[in-house]
Design a protein around this motif. Structure first.
Motif, PDB file in Angstrom:
ATOM      1  N   ALA A   1     119.484 -74.822  -7.052  1.00 12.86           N
ATOM      2  CA  ALA A   1     118.210 -74.551  -6.399  1.00 12.86           C
ATOM      3  C   ALA A   1     117.769 -73.124  -6.677  1.00 12.86           C
ATOM      4  O   ALA A   1     118.589 -72.227  -6.832  1.00 12.86           O
ATOM      5  N   PRO A   2     116.447 -72.879  -6.756  1.00 12.09           N
ATOM      6  CA  PRO A   2     115.958 -71.509  -6.976  1.00 12.09           C
ATOM      7  C   PRO A   2     116.483 -70.570  -5.898  1.00 12.09           C
ATOM      8  O   PRO A   2     116.513 -70.911  -4.724  1.00 12.09           O
ATOM      9  N   GLY A   3     116.926 -69.385  -6.320  1.00 15.60           N
ATOM     10  CA  GLY A   3     117.455 -68.425  -5.368  1.00 15.60           C
ATOM     11  C   GLY A   3     118.910 -68.599  -5.054  1.00 15.60           C
ATOM     12  O   GLY A   3     119.473 -67.838  -4.274  1.00 15.60           O
ATOM     13  N   SER A   4     119.572 -69.628  -5.677  1.00 17.31           N
ATOM     14  CA  SER A   4     121.004 -69.815  -5.428  1.00 17.31           C
ATOM     15  C   SER A   4     121.787 -68.707  -6.088  1.00 17.31           C
ATOM     16  O   SER A   4     121.301 -68.045  -7.006  1.00 17.31           O
ATOM     17  N   PRO A   5     123.040 -68.442  -5.648  1.00 14.18           N
ATOM     18  CA  PRO A   5     123.830 -67.345  -6.210  1.00 14.18           C
ATOM     19  C   PRO A   5     124.006 -67.450  -7.716  1.00 14.18           C
ATOM     20  O   PRO A   5     124.129 -66.448  -8.393  1.00 14.18           O
ATOM     21  N   LEU A   6     124.026 -68.672  -8.258  1.00 16.03           N
ATOM     22  CA  LEU A   6     124.273 -68.822  -9.689  1.00 16.03           C
ATOM     23  C   LEU A   6     123.112 -68.327 -10.522  1.00 16.03           C
ATOM     24  O   LEU A   6     123.268 -68.073 -11.713  1.00 16.03           O
ATOM     25  N   LEU A   7     121.927 -68.209  -9.941  1.00 12.12           N
ATOM     26  CA  LEU A   7     120.767 -67.759 -10.691  1.00 12.12           C
ATOM     27  C   LEU A   7     120.506 -66.271 -10.505  1.00 12.12           C
ATOM     28  O   LEU A   7     119.579 -65.736 -11.093  1.00 12.12           O
ATOM     29  N   LEU A   8     121.316 -65.616  -9.697  1.00 14.18           N
ATOM     30  CA  LEU A   8     121.099 -64.193  -9.446  1.00 14.18           C
ATOM     31  C   LEU A   8     121.653 -63.373 -10.583  1.00 14.18           C
ATOM     32  O   LEU A   8     122.722 -63.666 -11.109  1.00 14.18           O
ATOM     33  N   PRO A   9     120.970 -62.322 -11.003  1.00 21.98           N
ATOM     34  CA  PRO A   9     121.544 -61.430 -12.015  1.00 21.98           C
ATOM     35  C   PRO A   9     122.733 -60.692 -11.452  1.00 21.98           C
ATOM     36  O   PRO A   9     122.913 -60.592 -10.236  1.00 21.98           O
ATOM     37  N   ALA A  10     123.574 -60.134 -12.370  1.00 24.64           N
ATOM     38  CA  ALA A  10     124.823 -59.512 -11.935  1.00 24.64           C
ATOM     39  C   ALA A  10     124.591 -58.390 -10.945  1.00 24.64           C
ATOM     40  O   ALA A  10     125.401 -58.143 -10.061  1.00 24.64           O
ATOM     41  N   GLY A  11     123.446 -57.673 -11.060  1.00 27.76           N
ATOM     42  CA  GLY A  11     123.215 -56.537 -10.177  1.00 27.76           C
ATOM     43  C   GLY A  11     122.988 -56.926  -8.743  1.00 27.76           C
ATOM     44  O   GLY A  11     123.086 -56.083  -7.854  1.00 27.76           O
ATOM     45  N   THR A  12     122.646 -58.201  -8.482  1.00 24.47           N
ATOM     46  CA  THR A  12     122.364 -58.618  -7.113  1.00 24.47           C
ATOM     47  C   THR A  12     123.448 -59.526  -6.551  1.00 24.47           C
ATOM     48  O   THR A  12     123.251 -60.133  -5.510  1.00 24.47           O
ATOM     49  N   LEU A  13     124.579 -59.648  -7.249  1.00 26.33           N
ATOM     50  CA  LEU A  13     125.669 -60.460  -6.723  1.00 26.33           C
ATOM     51  C   LEU A  13     126.255 -59.804  -5.485  1.00 26.33           C
ATOM     52  O   LEU A  13     126.350 -58.571  -5.394  1.00 26.33           O
ATOM     53  N   SER A  14     126.693 -60.619  -4.564  1.00 21.71           N
ATOM     54  CA  SER A  14     127.321 -60.093  -3.360  1.00 21.71           C
ATOM     55  C   SER A  14     128.708 -59.553  -3.696  1.00 21.71           C
ATOM     56  O   SER A  14     129.289 -59.922  -4.728  1.00 21.71           O
ATOM     57  N   PRO A  15     129.285 -58.701  -2.866  1.00 22.39           N
ATOM     58  CA  PRO A  15     130.647 -58.208  -3.128  1.00 22.39           C
ATOM     59  C   PRO A  15     131.658 -59.338  -3.268  1.00 22.39           C
ATOM     60  O   PRO A  15     132.583 -59.258  -4.072  1.00 22.39           O
ATOM     61  N   GLN A  16     131.491 -60.406  -2.462  1.00 27.37           N
ATOM     62  CA  GLN A  16     132.423 -61.524  -2.553  1.00 27.37           C
ATOM     63  C   GLN A  16     132.307 -62.235  -3.895  1.00 27.37           C
ATOM     64  O   GLN A  16     133.311 -62.650  -4.492  1.00 27.37           O
ATOM     65  N   GLN A  17     131.075 -62.391  -4.397  1.00 22.45           N
ATOM     66  CA  GLN A  17     130.885 -63.030  -5.698  1.00 22.45           C
ATOM     67  C   GLN A  17     131.474 -62.178  -6.817  1.00 22.45           C
ATOM     68  O   GLN A  17     132.135 -62.687  -7.719  1.00 22.45           O
ATOM     69  N   LEU A  18     131.242 -60.874  -6.744  1.00 23.37           N
ATOM     70  CA  LEU A  18     131.807 -59.988  -7.759  1.00 23.37           C
ATOM     71  C   LEU A  18     133.332 -60.007  -7.718  1.00 23.37           C
ATOM     72  O   LEU A  18     133.991 -59.977  -8.749  1.00 23.37           O
ATOM     73  N   GLU A  19     133.894 -60.064  -6.514  1.00 18.82           N
ATOM     74  CA  GLU A  19     135.340 -60.100  -6.383  1.00 18.82           C
ATOM     75  C   GLU A  19     135.912 -61.365  -7.020  1.00 18.82           C
ATOM     76  O   GLU A  19     136.944 -61.321  -7.713  1.00 18.82           O
ATOM     77  N   ALA A  20     135.233 -62.483  -6.840  1.00 23.29           N
ATOM     78  CA  ALA A  20     135.711 -63.739  -7.429  1.00 23.29           C
ATOM     79  C   ALA A  20     135.573 -63.726  -8.945  1.00 23.29           C
ATOM     80  O   ALA A  20     136.477 -64.120  -9.666  1.00 23.29           O
ATOM     81  N   LEU A  21     134.438 -63.243  -9.433  1.00 23.49           N
ATOM     82  CA  LEU A  21     134.189 -63.276 -10.875  1.00 23.49           C
ATOM     83  C   LEU A  21     135.059 -62.288 -11.640  1.00 23.49           C
ATOM     84  O   LEU A  21     135.355 -62.499 -12.812  1.00 23.49           O
ATOM     85  N   THR A  22     135.461 -61.215 -11.010  1.00 21.68           N
ATOM     86  CA  THR A  22     136.266 -60.196 -11.699  1.00 21.68           C
ATOM     87  C   THR A  22     137.729 -60.241 -11.288  1.00 21.68           C
ATOM     88  O   THR A  22     138.487 -59.331 -11.599  1.00 21.68           O
ATOM     89  N   TYR A  23     138.128 -61.313 -10.620  1.00 20.31           N
ATOM     90  CA  TYR A  23     139.503 -61.442 -10.150  1.00 20.31           C
ATOM     91  C   TYR A  23     140.487 -61.554 -11.313  1.00 20.31           C
ATOM     92  O   TYR A  23     140.227 -62.216 -12.312  1.00 20.31           O
ATOM     93  N   ILE A  24     141.642 -60.883 -11.192  1.00 22.91           N
ATOM     94  CA  ILE A  24     142.733 -60.997 -12.161  1.00 22.91           C
ATOM     95  C   ILE A  24     144.018 -61.296 -11.397  1.00 22.91           C
ATOM     96  O   ILE A  24     144.364 -60.596 -10.452  1.00 22.91           O
ATOM     97  N   SER A  25     144.720 -62.341 -11.791  1.00 23.88           N
ATOM     98  CA  SER A  25     145.911 -62.781 -11.084  1.00 23.88           C
ATOM     99  C   SER A  25     147.115 -61.933 -11.456  1.00 23.88           C
ATOM    100  O   SER A  25     147.052 -61.056 -12.323  1.00 23.88           O
ATOM    101  N   GLU A  26     148.247 -62.242 -10.842  1.00 19.33           N
ATOM    102  CA  GLU A  26     149.482 -61.523 -11.143  1.00 19.33           C
ATOM    103  C   GLU A  26     149.940 -61.765 -12.573  1.00 19.33           C
ATOM    104  O   GLU A  26     150.664 -60.961 -13.148  1.00 19.33           O
ATOM    105  N   GLU A  27     149.549 -62.899 -13.166  1.00 12.51           N
ATOM    106  CA  GLU A  27     149.891 -63.201 -14.560  1.00 12.51           C
ATOM    107  C   GLU A  27     148.883 -62.637 -15.535  1.00 12.51           C
ATOM    108  O   GLU A  27     148.992 -62.844 -16.747  1.00 12.51           O
TER     109      GLU A  27
END
Length: 366
Positions: A98-124
């Protein structure tokens, strides 16, 4: 003397990263506070990182599985533990967000939680892109490719594998094509010195190899031709050498059509693909390389030609094929031996079997 025990941080070279511990680490992330939404208050906000009940037991049970060749591969296929916690990225089943959903937002407007998920790196060392490939989540992979910069695609995990390595290992040509389109590097080498193309040849995944060789990144996403087909892994093998040892003619044809050097020498003894084909003892493979233009008298580091190898092994049919292609039976190696010197039974390698002396056959026909 007993072998020294490996430390907890040392990777087993025979293992492939599974992402099992990565999922456990994902569950340990703090639950984010939902971003405020303008309008009337609503108590139905859900916590996106909530772990489905019972998935931890399934992961622990599946973690003991191994693939057929003994390498540790992903063991949590069909698990809901990956897509469940990542609802903050949007509904992966939704084809038209849907228009305005998080997936359509540019990287500069992502929420901290979205950025944390997208840039997550595991122990491996796995990123979310690695995990999307491991757990065969194509929608999630496409979301990540749309939002993440190109540099993130080339992050290597603790086994020096990129997401592209894993997509080839798991035979996912669509994922390979999508990663190449977004500019994922095809030149990075893993713990064994293998590029993604080396891995495609080793596992004989022809469709993945075709995507790697024929795919081109979109504009601004990297050089169009970044593959070095002569690049060797830590065993000294280029991709054509591996395909020859696997006796896979379609792969060999694809590599030669893409510009692989048919006379390239492997790094340990200087064998060419033709030498390796002789060692497979398959006449058809030898003839294929000869017809493709392989140098019939190519030399190893010790001076041996393919004819030396055929003579030393008593390979009569291959000896004949090489001689018909013009091989010189009098060339000497560093030991001053000609191919003829290495023949234990010279009569057995003659191109005819009807010799007679005083009317008697010199040798029996096959």
């Amino acid at each position: 003397m007993s072998e020294a025990r490996k430390g907890p941080d040392e990777a087993d070279e025979s293992q492939c990263d599974s992402g099992i511990e990565s999922l456990r680490s994902l569950r340990s992330l703090p639950e984010p506070t939902p971003a405020p939404v303008p309008g009337p208050s609503d108590d139905s906000d859900s916590q996106p990182w909530t772990q489905p009940r019972g998935s931890a037991e399934k992961e622990d049970a599946d973690a003991e599985k191994e693939d057929g060749d003994g390498e540790r591969a992903d063991s949590t296929y069909d698990s809901s533990s990956l897509t469940g916690p990542l609802t903050l990225l949007g509904d992966p089943e939704a084809k038209d967000p849907a228009p305005g959903s998080p997936l359509l937002l540019p990287a500069g407007t992502l929420s901290p939680q979205q950025l944390e998920a997208l840039t997550y790196i595991s122990e491996e060392g796995d990123t979310l892109v690695h995990l999307a490939v491991i757990h065969e989540a194509p929608d999630l992979l496409l979301y990540c490719l749309a939002l993440l910069p190109q540099e993130v695609l080339d992050i290597q995990n603790n086994l020096y594998q990129t997401a592209l390595h894993l997509a080839v290992h798991l035979d996912q040509p669509n994922a390979v094509r999508a990663l190449v389109l977004k500019g994922a590097s095809r030149a990075l080498q893993d713990l064994h010195g293998d590029t993604a193309l080396h891995m495609a040849c080793q596992r004989q995944h022809l469709a993945c190899a075709r995507c790697l060789l024929e795919g081109r990144p979109e504009a601004g996403r990297g050089p169009p031709n970044s593959l070095d087909l002569q690049l060797q892994n830590w065993q000294g093998l280029a991709c054509l050498h591996i395909a020859t040892l696997k006796r896979n003619r379609p792969l060999m044809e694809l590599l030669l059509q893409s510009g692989a050097d048919i006379d390239a020498q492997e790094g340990t003894s200087g064998k060419t693909a033709l030498h390796l084909a002789v060692e497979t003892q398959e006449r058809s493979l030898v003839q294929f390389l000869l017809q493709a233009g392989a140098r019939v008298d190519a030399r190893m580091l010790n001076g041996c030609t393919p004819l030396h190898l055929a003579a030393g092994r008593g390979l009569r049919s291959i000896w004949s094929a090489l001689c018909e292609a013009g091989a010189d039976s009098l060339l000497r190696n560093v030991e001053d031996e000609t191919p003829q010197d290495l023949v234990e039974d010279p009569i057995a390698l003659l191109p005819f079997d009807d010799l007679k002396i005083s009317g008697k056959p010199l040798r029996c026909a096959d």
